[in-house]
Scaffold this motif. Structure first.
Motif, PDB file in Angstrom:
ATOM      1  N   TRP A 139      32.107  30.744   2.807  1.00 43.92           N
ATOM      2  CA  TRP A 139      32.299  29.174   2.383  1.00 43.92           C
ATOM      3  C   TRP A 139      32.671  28.337   3.599  1.00 43.92           C
ATOM      4  O   TRP A 139      32.040  27.299   3.358  1.00 43.92           O
ATOM      5  N   TYR A 140      33.646  28.678   4.148  1.00 42.08           N
ATOM      6  CA  TYR A 140      34.029  27.905   5.228  1.00 42.08           C
ATOM      7  C   TYR A 140      32.959  27.481   6.162  1.00 42.08           C
ATOM      8  O   TYR A 140      32.666  26.317   6.595  1.00 42.08           O
ATOM      9  N   ARG A 141      32.167  28.563   6.658  1.00 43.82           N
ATOM     10  CA  ARG A 141      31.118  28.306   7.601  1.00 43.82           C
ATOM     11  C   ARG A 141      29.832  27.606   6.925  1.00 43.82           C
ATOM     12  O   ARG A 141      29.284  26.617   7.544  1.00 43.82           O
ATOM     13  N   LEU A 142      29.737  27.726   5.644  1.00 41.08           N
ATOM     14  CA  LEU A 142      28.660  27.077   5.134  1.00 41.08           C
ATOM     15  C   LEU A 142      28.904  25.194   4.844  1.00 41.08           C
ATOM     16  O   LEU A 142      28.297  24.542   5.276  1.00 41.08           O
ATOM     17  N   VAL A 143      30.038  25.206   4.431  1.00 42.32           N
ATOM     18  CA  VAL A 143      30.616  23.679   4.244  1.00 42.32           C
ATOM     19  C   VAL A 143      30.888  23.204   5.741  1.00 42.32           C
ATOM     20  O   VAL A 143      30.324  21.978   5.980  1.00 42.32           O
ATOM     21  N   THR A 144      31.244  24.028   6.753  1.00 44.78           N
ATOM     22  CA  THR A 144      31.235  23.148   8.006  1.00 44.78           C
ATOM     23  C   THR A 144      30.007  22.918   8.497  1.00 44.78           C
ATOM     24  O   THR A 144      29.733  21.671   9.104  1.00 44.78           O
ATOM     25  N   ALA A 145      28.821  23.856   8.155  1.00 44.26           N
ATOM     26  CA  ALA A 145      27.527  23.371   8.719  1.00 44.26           C
ATOM     27  C   ALA A 145      27.014  22.108   7.973  1.00 44.26           C
ATOM     28  O   ALA A 145      26.192  21.250   8.425  1.00 44.26           O
ATOM     29  N   VAL A 146      27.390  22.266   6.585  1.00 45.48           N
ATOM     30  CA  VAL A 146      26.830  21.158   5.813  1.00 45.48           C
ATOM     31  C   VAL A 146      27.155  19.719   6.513  1.00 45.48           C
ATOM     32  O   VAL A 146      26.480  18.757   6.544  1.00 45.48           O
ATOM     33  N   MET A 147      28.620  19.898   6.791  1.00 44.33           N
ATOM     34  CA  MET A 147      29.188  18.382   7.097  1.00 44.33           C
ATOM     35  C   MET A 147      28.850  18.024   8.406  1.00 44.33           C
ATOM     36  O   MET A 147      28.887  16.877   8.834  1.00 44.33           O
ATOM     37  N   ARG A 148      28.290  18.944   9.469  1.00 43.87           N
ATOM     38  CA  ARG A 148      27.813  18.464  10.558  1.00 43.87           C
ATOM     39  C   ARG A 148      26.592  17.638  10.400  1.00 43.87           C
ATOM     40  O   ARG A 148      26.237  17.066  11.255  1.00 43.87           O
ATOM     41  N   ARG A 149      25.668  17.737   9.368  1.00 46.73           N
ATOM     42  CA  ARG A 149      24.661  17.334   9.125  1.00 46.73           C
ATOM     43  C   ARG A 149      24.606  16.529   7.707  1.00 46.73           C
ATOM     44  O   ARG A 149      23.786  16.597   6.924  1.00 46.73           O
ATOM     45  N   ALA A 150      25.626  15.757   7.596  1.00 41.19           N
ATOM     46  CA  ALA A 150      26.090  15.347   6.211  1.00 41.19           C
ATOM     47  C   ALA A 150      25.173  14.522   5.601  1.00 41.19           C
ATOM     48  O   ALA A 150      24.789  14.447   4.552  1.00 41.19           O
ATOM     49  N   LEU A 151      24.610  13.441   6.194  1.00 46.13           N
ATOM     50  CA  LEU A 151      23.527  12.454   5.754  1.00 46.13           C
ATOM     51  C   LEU A 151      22.168  13.157   5.275  1.00 46.13           C
ATOM     52  O   LEU A 151      21.691  12.910   4.164  1.00 46.13           O
ATOM     53  N   PRO A 152      21.606  13.779   6.336  1.00 46.90           N
ATOM     54  CA  PRO A 152      20.131  14.582   5.939  1.00 46.90           C
ATOM     55  C   PRO A 152      20.435  15.478   4.798  1.00 46.90           C
ATOM     56  O   PRO A 152      19.546  15.751   3.746  1.00 46.90           O
ATOM     57  N   VAL A 153      21.620  16.344   4.898  1.00 47.18           N
ATOM     58  CA  VAL A 153      21.819  17.222   3.664  1.00 47.18           C
ATOM     59  C   VAL A 153      21.881  16.784   2.405  1.00 47.18           C
ATOM     60  O   VAL A 153      21.634  17.132   1.254  1.00 47.18           O
ATOM     61  N   ALA A 154      22.734  15.525   2.285  1.00 46.78           N
ATOM     62  CA  ALA A 154      22.967  14.910   1.059  1.00 46.78           C
ATOM     63  C   ALA A 154      21.710  14.297   0.447  1.00 46.78           C
ATOM     64  O   ALA A 154      21.540  14.256  -0.701  1.00 46.78           O
ATOM     65  N   VAL A 155      21.080  13.642   1.436  1.00 39.36           N
ATOM     66  CA  VAL A 155      19.702  12.893   0.855  1.00 39.36           C
ATOM     67  C   VAL A 155      18.872  13.899   0.281  1.00 39.36           C
ATOM     68  O   VAL A 155      18.195  13.913  -0.674  1.00 39.36           O
ATOM     69  N   ILE A 156      18.497  15.280   0.956  1.00 43.72           N
ATOM     70  CA  ILE A 156      17.696  16.275   0.536  1.00 43.72           C
ATOM     71  C   ILE A 156      18.028  16.856  -0.792  1.00 43.72           C
ATOM     72  O   ILE A 156      17.272  17.010  -1.653  1.00 43.72           O
ATOM     73  N   ALA A 157      19.509  17.240  -0.716  1.00 42.29           N
ATOM     74  CA  ALA A 157      20.135  17.649  -2.136  1.00 42.29           C
ATOM     75  C   ALA A 157      19.909  16.841  -3.216  1.00 42.29           C
ATOM     76  O   ALA A 157      19.433  17.289  -4.335  1.00 42.29           O
ATOM     77  N   ALA A 158      20.279  15.677  -3.012  1.00 39.74           N
ATOM     78  CA  ALA A 158      20.053  14.751  -4.071  1.00 39.74           C
ATOM     79  C   ALA A 158      18.525  14.429  -4.435  1.00 39.74           C
ATOM     80  O   ALA A 158      18.158  14.368  -5.710  1.00 39.74           O
ATOM     81  N   ALA A 159      17.945  14.360  -3.376  1.00 34.62           N
ATOM     82  CA  ALA A 159      16.268  14.380  -3.868  1.00 34.62           C
ATOM     83  C   ALA A 159      15.710  15.203  -4.671  1.00 34.62           C
ATOM     84  O   ALA A 159      14.976  15.268  -5.539  1.00 34.62           O
ATOM     85  N   ALA A 160      16.250  16.558  -4.422  1.00 34.14           N
ATOM     86  CA  ALA A 160      15.552  17.887  -4.901  1.00 34.14           C
ATOM     87  C   ALA A 160      16.289  17.912  -6.425  1.00 34.14           C
ATOM     88  O   ALA A 160      15.694  18.224  -7.422  1.00 34.14           O
TER      89      ALA A 160
END
Length: 783
Positions: free
Chosen positions: A368-389
């Motif tokens: 979970w730490y590795r996943l969240v760290t990777a997500v936060m390094r690309r926070a904007l595109p990840v947030a946009v893609i997840a919200a769009a999905a």
């Protein structure tokens, strides 16, 4: 208060457990008859126009609005001697029953009402109908219909008898819900026990949440039976609140037992470990239960017994689950001591595989730490893609069509469903869906009734209109002009009386469809010779929908305010509650969109074993919304409180915000995954039901729980908190001062000093189950 409860339980553990066992037996015995005292749906209120119309007919024209339909068929047709004899036997039996009125059939109408006889015979001549009205309260009607169904249903000498109608449907649904509850519990309890063994390793530790869950089920039955003595309780509450009680009891017990084992592993003795577990994990459980209870309490704003029974029963069940967790567990743990870790099944498995004890993991080394760290390094595109999905998943919700359920919610094995299918497909008019038009107090000229009936018969989709002045049908004109309403039979004197009159409108249109809604509007638009009330299936559906929809803004507003206040009290921020509210709405929108795609549009209907009616029961999404919102808040409280703890222990800069989020998710990762998995198992067990609303409830809530524990917690929430940085924790100074005085924190004090940081982190790790020194649970850490 929690400390006092824990000390009370520890001082007399055997007495507490014996008292709990006795209470469990009493509640279980008392609640065993709960089903027979519940109402079939609970969707109606006396204030609805359609209900007043139906009540007027019941009071002034007994049998004028039948709720029981018996279908008799045979290979030789409706006029064969065998079918005629069986139909006469059933007609005589119903006529002699003091609780049944208005008995009429195809066979008795042949000589007295040829127009009615034609409507009571199927197009192929193989089926004939007997109609009657079962009298009494909702509970009495469904119980009497169940008895009649048991007496009449069956195949005899080549003659097939099936009981249906509204009363027959409720009887079948009630019986099936009761059977499904036993099956769901038979699945959920052992599967949950196996999963808990996998989580804990220890069989003894795993059985504690199961025991608390069984107590919650028994308490739920007793609570429901008690509520039936003072109010109408929907039969659907039987399955749903039992599942809720079991899921929450296991969920909360998981947190507390995990914390207790953590304290033992850190060197505390039994008494100290119990006290610390109740003060920390137990405190969080209480406030998490409060969020679920308050979300369910919002259902009380709706006038329907369906919602009110869930509001009252739900709050009571949550209280029972929380109370059992913070009172019974301390007593059981006091007796067990360190034997809570006994029967650890992982040790022999490791020896068999030749593996040694696994090395403990730091939070930074978990998945979970590795996943969240990777997500936060690309926070904007990840947030946009997840919200769009999630929005894409929710898009079918924009085309949702809602209605009230009918006999199609149950499988084709039920007699009421077989009768309903035959009425829709094989008869000129669906006698179970006829509209009734009531003119209370009407004493005008008979010609006015005739003219009104003639106009009603010209509405598209109307098969015939029966009135005291005559029977009217829209017959084709010779010159090709639109059909004209014409009198085809004499009137029915029994349809008028000293208190008014009524008309029966036979329809060829499904009442819950969009076409049925348009037909009802056209019928209402016809000028009436006096004050008029519309009843029947289509009017009941429309009135009920309007009544429910008008209260949705109030219920949604209450839930939103509760969410914002509670999360502010937990976090001290005005930003995080708004973020949580938006994420919950996004998650639930995706869930409901998926449910529209499956249950309304009919995708996967063959796999899941239900019939799509082209509409969705509006009651279920509202109930699911409150429950899912409460459970999402439950996890949100655990997650944000842990993230905030890391934040308070840091220097509170942008980098500290990012690290606090990663550590908070990592330390709660394992326990949240286990809790979500266990809750999903219980909910999916409910989805094995043969009643479609129960499938919707189980699958929809399971999907909401899983998406909240994965996409929201692991992706969207961390990404947004990274983007908002230190702004996550902002609050105006007056509110910050208010939170400092009354905020809900695990330990008192506005902040955690650097010297206390290590101890504070250590004492919070039970909820996460990932402390680096926890050798007892290390084999599943980070999964």
């Amino acid at each position: 208060m929690l400390t006092s409860l824990a000390r009370f339980a520890m001082a007399r553990p055997r007495a507490v457990l014996v008292a709990a066992l006795l209470l469990m037996l009493i509640c279980g015995g008392f609640g065993a008859t709960a089903k027979s005292h519940m109402v079939g749906g609970g969707y109606l209120t006396d204030s609805l126009e359609s209900v007043r119309a139906n009540d007027f007919i019941a009071q002034n024209f007994p049998g004028g609005n039948p709720n029981l339909i018996v279908m008799v068929s045979g290979d030789g047709g409706v006029n064969s001697p065998q079918v005629r004899a069986e139909a006469q036997r059933i007609t005589d039996e119903l006529s002699q029953d003091s609780t049944v009125s208005g008995v009429q059939s195809y066979w008795t109408s042949l000589t007295t009402r040829s127009d009615l006889a034609a409507a009571l015979k199927s197009k192929d001549g193989q089926r004939g109908l007997i109609m009657a009205t079962v009298t009494g309260t909702d509970t009495e009607v469904q119980n009497r219909a169940a008895d009649l169904s048991n007496q009449l249903n069956g195949d005899r000498d080549g003659v097939r008898v099936r009981v249906g109608g509204m009363a027959g449907s409720f009887a079948d649904i009630n019986h099936q819900v009761e059977k499904d509850l036993l099956l769901a519990e038979a699945i959920a309890v052992p599967v949950s026990a196996v999963l808990l063994v996998l989580v804990f390793g220890s069989v003894v530790a795993a059985l504690l949440p199961v025991g608390v869950g069984l107590f919650a089920i028994a308490a739920t039955l007793g609570i429901l039976r008690g509520l039936t003595t003072v109010m109408d309780v929907s039969i659907f509450a039987l399955n749903m609140t039992s599942a809720l009680g079991l899921a929450l009891a296991i969920d909360y017990s998981l947190f507390i037992v995990s914390r207790y084992r953590e304290e033992l592993a850190n060197g505390s003795d039994t008494r100290a470990a119990i006290l610390r577990s109740v003060r920390t994990a137990g405190r969080t459980v209480v406030f998490s239960g409060l969020t679920v209870a308050l979300a369910l309490a919002a259902l009380a704003v709706f006038p329907q017994p369906f919602f009110k029974s869930f509001a009252y029963a739900g709050v009571a069940v949550v209280a029972a689950a929380v109370g059992a967790s913070v009172l019974l567990l301390p007593a059981a743990l006091m007796l067990l001591g360190d034997r809570v870790n006994a029967w650890d099944l992982r040790k022999p498995v490791r020896r068999l595989l030749g593996r040694g004890e696994p090395a403990p993991k730091r939070a930074e080394d978990t998945f979970w730490y590795r996943l969240v760290t990777a997500v936060m390094r690309r926070a904007l595109p990840v947030a946009v893609i997840a919200a769009a999905a999630l929005l894409a998943l929710g898009s079918p919700f924009l085309k949702a069509h809602f209605g009230t359920p009918d006999d199609r919610v149950i499988g084709a094995f039920a007699s009421s469903r077989q009768v309903g299918d035959a009425l829709r497909q094989d008869f000129d008019a669906d006698m179970a869906s006829s509209a009734v038009v009531v003119l209370p107090g009407f004493h005008g000229d008979a010609a006015q009734i005739g003219a009104y009936a003639k106009s009603l018969s010209q509405v598209p989709g109307v098969a015939a209109v029966l009135s005291s002045e005559g029977v009217y049908m829209a017959l084709p004109s010779a010159d090709g002009a639109p059909p004209t309403g014409k009198r085809v039979a004499a009137g029915i004197p029994q349809m008028t009386g000293p208190n008014g009159t009524y008309l029966s409108v036979g329809t060829k249109v499904a009442p819950y469809s969009a076409e049925g809604k348009r037909q009802l509007a056209d019928l209402r638009a016809v000028s009436a010779p006096g004050d008029v009330l519309f009843g029947g299936a289509a009017a009941l559906n429309e009135d009920t929908m309007n009544s429910v929809i008008s209260r949705i803004p109030l219920a949604a507003g209450l839930i939103a305010v509760i969410t914002l206040i509670l999360l502010f009290l937990f976090t001290g921020s005005v930003v995080l509650p708004v973020k949580a509210l938006l994420l919950n709405m996004l998650s639930l929108t995706a869930t409901f969109g998926a449910m529209i795609w499956v249950f309304e549009q009919g995708h996967l209907s063959g796999l899941l074993g239900f019939t799509s009616t082209g509409s969705l029961d509006l009651f279920m999404p509202i109930l699911m919304f409150c429950l899912a919102f409460g459970m999402s808040m439950d996890y949100e409280v655990f997650l944000l409180s842990r993230i905030r703890e890391e934040w308070l222990a840091s220097d509170r800069g942008p980098a500290d915000n990012t690290r606090s989020v990663a550590l908070g998710v990592a330390r709660t990762g394992r326990i949240f995954t286990a809790a979500a998995g266990l809750m999903a198992v219980v909910l999916l067990a409910v989805a094995t039901s043969e009643v479609a609303p129960m499938k919707l409830f189980g699958i929809g809530l399971a999907l909401a729980v899983v998406s909240d524990a994965t996409i929201i917690r692991g992706v969207l929430a961390p990404a947004l908190m990274r983007l908002m940085s230190t702004g996550n924790w902002w609050a105006p100074k007056p509110l910050a001062a208010l939170h400092k005085r009354i905020g809900l924190e695990e330990d008192s004090g506005a902040a955690v000093s650097e010297g206390e940081r290590t101890e504070h982190q250590r004492t919070d790790d039970a909820e996460a189950g990932t402390h680096a020194d926890d050798r007892v649970m290390s084999t599943t850490s980070g999964r």
